[in-house]
Design a protein around this motif. Structure first.
Motif, PDB file in Angstrom:
ATOM      1  N   HIS A  56      36.481  48.279  46.686  1.00  0.00           N
ATOM      2  CA  HIS A  56      37.394  48.910  47.649  1.00  0.00           C
ATOM      3  C   HIS A  56      36.547  49.728  48.605  1.00  0.00           C
ATOM      4  N   ASP A  57      37.089  50.009  49.760  1.00  0.00           N
ATOM      5  CA  ASP A  57      36.394  50.897  50.690  1.00  0.00           C
ATOM      6  C   ASP A  57      37.422  51.657  51.512  1.00  0.00           C
ATOM      7  N   ARG A  59      40.745  51.297  51.930  1.00  0.00           N
ATOM      8  CA  ARG A  59      42.085  51.461  51.342  1.00  0.00           C
ATOM      9  C   ARG A  59      43.158  51.542  52.430  1.00  0.00           C
ATOM     10  N   GLU A  60      42.892  50.892  53.543  1.00  0.00           N
ATOM     11  CA  GLU A  60      43.848  50.874  54.664  1.00  0.00           C
ATOM     12  C   GLU A  60      44.097  49.458  55.171  1.00  0.00           C
ATOM     13  N   GLY A  61      43.658  48.447  54.434  1.00  0.00           N
ATOM     14  CA  GLY A  61      43.898  47.070  54.864  1.00  0.00           C
ATOM     15  C   GLY A  61      42.984  46.611  55.979  1.00  0.00           C
ATOM     16  N   GLY A  64      38.501  44.659  54.089  1.00  0.00           N
ATOM     17  CA  GLY A  64      38.423  43.389  53.358  1.00  0.00           C
ATOM     18  C   GLY A  64      37.698  43.483  52.031  1.00  0.00           C
ATOM     19  N   CYS A  66      38.727  45.053  49.145  1.00  0.00           N
ATOM     20  CA  CYS A  66      39.554  44.936  47.939  1.00  0.00           C
ATOM     21  C   CYS A  66      40.000  43.497  47.773  1.00  0.00           C
ATOM     22  N   THR A  82      47.235  43.572  51.668  1.00  0.00           N
ATOM     23  CA  THR A  82      46.006  43.641  50.884  1.00  0.00           C
ATOM     24  C   THR A  82      46.291  44.374  49.569  1.00  0.00           C
ATOM     25  N   CYS A  84      44.900  46.933  48.399  1.00  0.00           N
ATOM     26  CA  CYS A  84      44.907  48.392  48.569  1.00  0.00           C
ATOM     27  C   CYS A  84      46.206  48.896  49.190  1.00  0.00           C
ATOM     28  N   ILE A 160      39.900  39.825  57.980  1.00  0.00           N
ATOM     29  CA  ILE A 160      39.043  40.895  57.446  1.00  0.00           C
ATOM     30  C   ILE A 160      38.023  40.360  56.446  1.00  0.00           C
TER      31      ILE A 160
HETATM   32  S1  FES Z   1      39.988  48.511  50.602  1.00  0.00           S
HETATM   33 FE1  FES Z   1      39.672  47.937  52.684  1.00  0.00          FE
HETATM   34  S2  FES Z   1      41.084  46.310  52.968  1.00  0.00           S
HETATM   35 FE2  FES Z   1      41.560  47.037  50.977  1.00  0.00          FE
END
Ligand code: FES
Length: 248
Positions: A56-57, A59-61, A64, A66, A82, A84, A160
């Motif tokens: 994860h990074d 967490r806003e979709g 890419g 997650c 996504t 997240c 993404i």
């Molecule tokens: S954590 Fe970045 S798209 Fe889901």
């Protein structure tokens, strides 16, 4: 909500994996799926157990990173979402949820739910770069682009690179991803000089990396969190065969 989770645990790329059952309690319906896993991981850490590894990074979709197969569907059954951005309100109290990593030979498991998606980087590298000298940034309206081409190019550029398309495809094909990357440059005037070479190099690199071919099944577009349409692959095939004209 109280839930039963069956989570894929795998120590490393060479060890055998297995599903391990966990019970999580008092999960808020407002939590995201990853926050629910955070709750489980906090408990595992407090108990001295190995936390579950997952990517994860943002967490806003957007990034890419997650990507989990949730009950057999990449990113879960919620369309255009996504992992997240998937919220626990889409599940019911008492549900059992099976959580697995992407399954595709070119995406080997690194640990638990984390896979190595660097094969996508190799496809992007094969595309090279736009070699036209552009000087300083031109005015946005200096190069006219037909509205339909701009819209389609932008839609393709929303990919993404999460890899859900590969995970969903029975052939393990990277066609939707590759097509999206080819399309977002191939429809713009700046992308014309290398258009044919770029398409050939990226498609052939995907083949060499072990991704399968497209047989028009459409699972890729069904799970794509950005809704990239299947027609994008037809556009890539036309570019690959050198059949597409500028603005197609
Ligand atoms: S954590 Fe970045 S798209 Fe889901």
């Amino acid at each position: 909500m109280n839930l039963t989770l069956k989570v894929w645990r795998q120590k490393n790329a060479t060890s055998r994996g297995h599903l391990t059952t966990y019970r999580v309690k008092e999960i808020s319906p407002d939590m995201s799926f990853l926050e629910m896993l955070d709750v489980l991981n906090e408990r595992l850490i407090l108990d001295g157990d190995d936390p579950i590894a997952f990517d994860h990074d943002c967490r806003e979709g957007i990034c890419g990173m997650c990507g989990l197969v949730i009950n057999g569907v990449p990113h879960g059954e919620q369309r255009a979402t996504t992992t997240c951005q998937l919220h626990m309100r889409h599940f019911k109290d008492g549900d059992t949820i099976v959580i697995e990593p992407w399954r595709a030979a070119p995406f080997p498991v690194v640990k638990d739910l984390v896979v190595d998606r660097s094969a996508f980087d190799r496809i992007i590298e094969a595309g090279g770069y736009v070699s036209v000298p552009t000087g300083s940034a031109p005015d946005a309206h200096a190069v006219p682009v037909p509205k339909a081409s701009a819209d389609t190019a932008f839609d393709a550029a929303t990919c993404i690179g999460c890899g859900a398309c590969v995970a969903a495809c029975p052939n393990g094909s990277a066609s939707l991803f590759t097509a999206a990357k080819i399309t977002h440059l191939g429809l713009l005037p700046q992308g014309q000089p290398e258009r044919a070479r770029r398409a050939r190099a990226m498609v052939e690199t995907a083949d060499e990396l072990g991704f399968g071919g497209c047989t028009n099944i459409g699972e890729c577009t069904a799970v794509c969190p950005k809704g990239i349409p299947l027609a994008t692959i037809a556009r890539m095939n036309a570019d690959y065969l050198g059949l597409a004209a500028t603005g197609d």
